[in-house]
Design a protein around this motif. Structure first.
Motif, PDB file in Angstrom:
ATOM      1  N   VAL A  70       0.830  -1.204   0.000  1.00 52.11           N
ATOM      2  CA  VAL A  70       0.000   0.000   0.000  1.00 52.11           C
ATOM      3  C   VAL A  70       0.867   1.257   0.000  1.00 52.11           C
ATOM      4  CG1 VAL A  70      -1.655   1.349   1.347  1.00 52.11           C
ATOM      5  CG2 VAL A  70      -1.972  -1.121   1.088  1.00 52.11           C
ATOM      6  N   SER A  87      -7.713  -4.696   3.543  1.00 52.96           N
ATOM      7  CA  SER A  87      -6.835  -3.523   3.595  1.00 52.96           C
ATOM      8  C   SER A  87      -7.374  -2.393   2.730  1.00 52.96           C
ATOM      9  CB  SER A  87      -5.424  -3.904   3.141  1.00 52.96           C
ATOM     10  OG  SER A  87      -4.828  -4.805   4.040  1.00 52.96           O
ATOM     11  N   LEU A  91      -8.397   1.357   3.923  1.00 50.39           N
ATOM     12  CA  LEU A  91      -7.905   2.585   3.302  1.00 50.39           C
ATOM     13  C   LEU A  91      -9.040   3.572   3.054  1.00 50.39           C
ATOM     14  CD1 LEU A  91      -5.350   1.210   0.670  1.00 50.39           C
ATOM     15  CD2 LEU A  91      -4.821   2.697   2.614  1.00 50.39           C
TER      16      LEU A  91
END
Length: 336
Positions: A70, A87, A91
Motif C-alpha cells: 500500500v 486492507s 484505506l
C-alpha cells in the motif's frame, strides 16, 4: 480458441508497439517468489510472455506484506498492487478514496489450518497460533473459521511471525503449535507429514467464503494509463483461461518458476485449483458484496466507517476487456 488468442495478442502488440518500453507498468506484489496458488498468474504472465504479447511491458515490484504494498502504491512506486480486500476497505475508511479495485487474480486463497502432530481443534485454546501480523488477512479469516468450529479464539496465544514460509518453519521447529498456510505452502514443505491438517480447503472456504485479494490502482492510473491497464487485465485473464483449459500449462510454467517444488506437488495443486482461475477477471459484484458485508460486520449503519462497493470498486476496465475477448464459461461467473 488458441488461434483467436494469438490473433488478439498480435493486434494488441501492433497497436501499442511504440509505447512498450517507454514506461513499464509496475505491479506491486507481496510474495518474494512465484506463489503456489492461483495468484501465481501475476508472475507467470510475465515469465510466459502474456503481457509482452498483449503489448505492455510489466515489471513486478516485490515487497513484504500488504502495508508495504500500500505504501509503495501511494508513493507512486507502482501502477497496480495486489493487496487484501480488507486492507482496501480500511484505506477507504481512512479517507484514501483515490485507490480502487479493478480485478482479482486470486479471489479465494486456498487456506488450510495445520498443527503439530497430535494436536486437535479441542486442544488449541492456550496454544501458540502463528499469524502474519495482528489483524492481517490470515489472522481475521482464521479467527472466523476457528470460531465457527467452536474454538475459543480469545484463548489462543497469537504469535505474529510474518510470511507463510516463516510460519511453516516455526511450526515444524515447534515454536508454534498451529498456523494457517496456503495448501501450496503446506504441500511444498519437505516434512509436511510432520504436521497435520485440522481444517482443509473446502471447510475453510465454507466457513469464510470471502474474496481475499484484489488488484488495485490509483485514480491517476485509471486516468493516464487506461490503455495499458486494459492490456494488463487482458493478459491476466487470458493467462488464467489458458491455465484453466490446460492444467499441464500451469504445471510446466511453475516448474520453470519453482524448480524447488516437486512435479507431484504441482500436479496435486493443479487439480485443487481447477475451478479457482479467474477466467473472467475474478471481479464479480455478488461475491464482492458478500465480502464487503463480511468485513463490515460490527460497523453501525450510517457510520462513516461503513464503505460501499461503489466507492472502492470500478468494474469499467474489466467490462471493457470482457467486451473485447468475450466471457468464458466456468466457475468465475460474471455478475454485475
Amino acid at each position: 480458441m488458441i488461434l483467436l488468442r494469438r490473433i488478439l495478442f498480435a493486434l494488441l502488440a501492433a497497436v501499442s508497439a511504440a509505447e512498450v518500453g517507454a514506461q513499464p507498468f509496475r505491479i506491486i506484489v507481496t510474495e518474494a517468489d512465484t506463489p503456489l496458488v492461483p495468484n501465481s498468474v501475476l508472475s507467470l504472465a510475465v515469465q510466459e510472455g502474456y503481457f509482452r504479447r498483449a503489448g505492455v511491458e510489466v515489471e513486478l515490484i516485490r515487497v513484504q506484506q500488504t502495508p508495504m504494498a500500500v505504501a509503495a502504491l501511494q508513493s507512486g512506486q507502482g501502477e497496480m498492487a495486489n493487496i487484501s480486500l480488507e486492507s482496501l476497505l480500511m484505506l477507504h475508511r481512512e479517507g484514501a478514496k483515490d485507490i480502487v479495485a479493478v480485478h482479482s487474480s486470486d479471489k479465494a486463497l486456498p487456506y488450510v489450518i495445520v498443527a503439530c502432530k497430535g494436536i486437535t481443534l479441542a486442544d488449541l485454546p492456550g496454544r501458540r497460533f502463528g499469524i502474519g501480523r495482528p489483524n492481517s488477512l490470515d489472522h481475521m479469516l482464521s479467527s472466523a473459521v476457528l470460531a465457527s468450529k467452536g474454538v475459543d479464539v480469545g484463548a489462543l496465544d497469537m504469535v505474529p511471525l510474518g510470511q507463510p514460509e516463516v510460519r511453516a518453519q516455526a511450526l515444524l521447529a515447534g515454536r508454534i503449535d498451529a498456523t494457517t498456510l496456503s495448501i501450496g505452502t503446506y504441500l511444498s514443505l519437505p516434512d509436511h507429514d510432520r504436521a497435520e491438517v485440522l481444517i482443509d480447503v473446502p471447510d475453510y472456504f465454507a466457513a469464510a467464503p470471502v474474496v481475499s485479494k484484489v488488484d488495485v490502482v490509483r485514480a491517476e492510473t485509471l486516468r493516464d494509463r487506461s490503455d495499458d491497464l486494459d492490456r494488463v487485465l487482458t493478459a491476466l485473464t487470458l493467462a488464467a483461461r489458458a491455465f484453466a483449459e490446460t492444467p499441464e500449462a500451469w504445471i510446466a510454467a511453475m516448474r520453470r518458476a519453482r524448480p524447488d517444488v516437486s512435479p507431484d506437488t504441482l500436479a496435486q495443486l493443479s487439480r485443487l485449483y481447477a475451478a479457482s482461475w479467474t477466467v473472467n477477471g475474478g471481479f464479480q459484484r455478488r461475491e464482492l458484496a458478500f465480502a464487503e458485508d463480511w468485513f463490515n460486520v460490527g460497523i453501525k449503519r450510517g457510520s462513516v466507517n461503513l464503505v460501499h462497493i461503489g466507492q472502492w470498486a470500478d468494474f469499467g476496465p474489466m467490462d471493457r476487456v470482457l467486451a473485447g475477448i468475450g466471457i468464458a464459461d466456468g466457475a468465475d461467473a460474471v455478475s454485475r
